[in-house]
Write a protein that holds these residues in place. Sequence first.
Motif, mmCIF file in Angstrom:
data_model
loop_
_atom_site.group_PDB
_atom_site.id
_atom_site.type_symbol
_atom_site.label_atom_id
_atom_site.label_comp_id
_atom_site.label_asym_id
_atom_site.label_seq_id
_atom_site.Cartn_x
_atom_site.Cartn_y
_atom_site.Cartn_z
ATOM 1 N N CYS A 30 -5.649 -3.717 2.209
ATOM 2 C CA CYS A 30 -4.719 -2.789 1.573
ATOM 3 C C CYS A 30 -3.500 -2.582 2.477
ATOM 4 O O CYS A 30 -3.647 -2.295 3.665
ATOM 5 C CB CYS A 30 -5.427 -1.475 1.320
ATOM 6 S SG CYS A 30 -4.363 -0.208 0.641
ATOM 7 N N CYS A 33 -2.585 1.484 3.604
ATOM 8 C CA CYS A 33 -3.385 2.112 4.658
ATOM 9 C C CYS A 33 -3.794 1.130 5.744
ATOM 10 O O CYS A 33 -4.548 1.483 6.642
ATOM 11 C CB CYS A 33 -4.621 2.773 4.048
ATOM 12 S SG CYS A 33 -5.781 1.600 3.323
ATOM 13 N N CYS A 47 -6.807 6.868 0.629
ATOM 14 C CA CYS A 47 -5.723 6.014 0.140
ATOM 15 C C CYS A 47 -5.852 5.820 -1.371
ATOM 16 O O CYS A 47 -6.907 5.408 -1.854
ATOM 17 C CB CYS A 47 -5.797 4.671 0.856
ATOM 18 S SG CYS A 47 -4.639 3.470 0.203
ATOM 19 N N CYS A 50 -6.314 1.729 -2.626
ATOM 20 C CA CYS A 50 -7.603 1.033 -2.512
ATOM 21 C C CYS A 50 -8.775 1.985 -2.729
ATOM 22 O O CYS A 50 -9.917 1.586 -2.620
ATOM 23 C CB CYS A 50 -7.708 0.361 -1.152
ATOM 24 S SG CYS A 50 -7.637 1.547 0.223
#
Length: 127
Positions: A30, A33, A47, A50
């Motif tokens: 991701c 993050c 996050c 994700c």
Amino acid sequence: MEWKTVDFKGSKTRLGRKAGEILEGDDFTCSLCSGKGTLPRSEGVKCPVCRGEGTIPLTGPVMVCAYCKGRGEYPPRTNITCTACKGKGLVSITKPIEVCAHCRGSGAEPGNKLPCLKCKGKGVITK
Ligand SMILES: [Zn+2]
Ligand SMILES: [Zn+2]
Ligand SMILES: [Zn+2]
């Protein structure tokens, strides 16, 4: 512009991701993050991209988002997710591709910095 296809397997960091790179594989780290699962400037906030997993289920080929340059956030250093890639930092592409003539590959609409209307921020279009 030239494209370099990168075999993503075995590399789980976002280091080295550059706008214009094509990545193969699936389950990418991701971007928002950096795989941590929590937002960078908001301690303990899961996050949203994700859902705290740290990875995004995407099947290649994907391209580093031209609009946010793979950061997943736009403007940079905010927790605002990029509208072009929805915070993933990566966009799915369908080969063969060519550089979007409208934004010249930047992913930004000339003049107003919104995602390009032609390529939707990808910087490339399917031929
Ligand atoms: Zn994330
Ligand atoms: Zn983006
Ligand atoms: Zn464009």
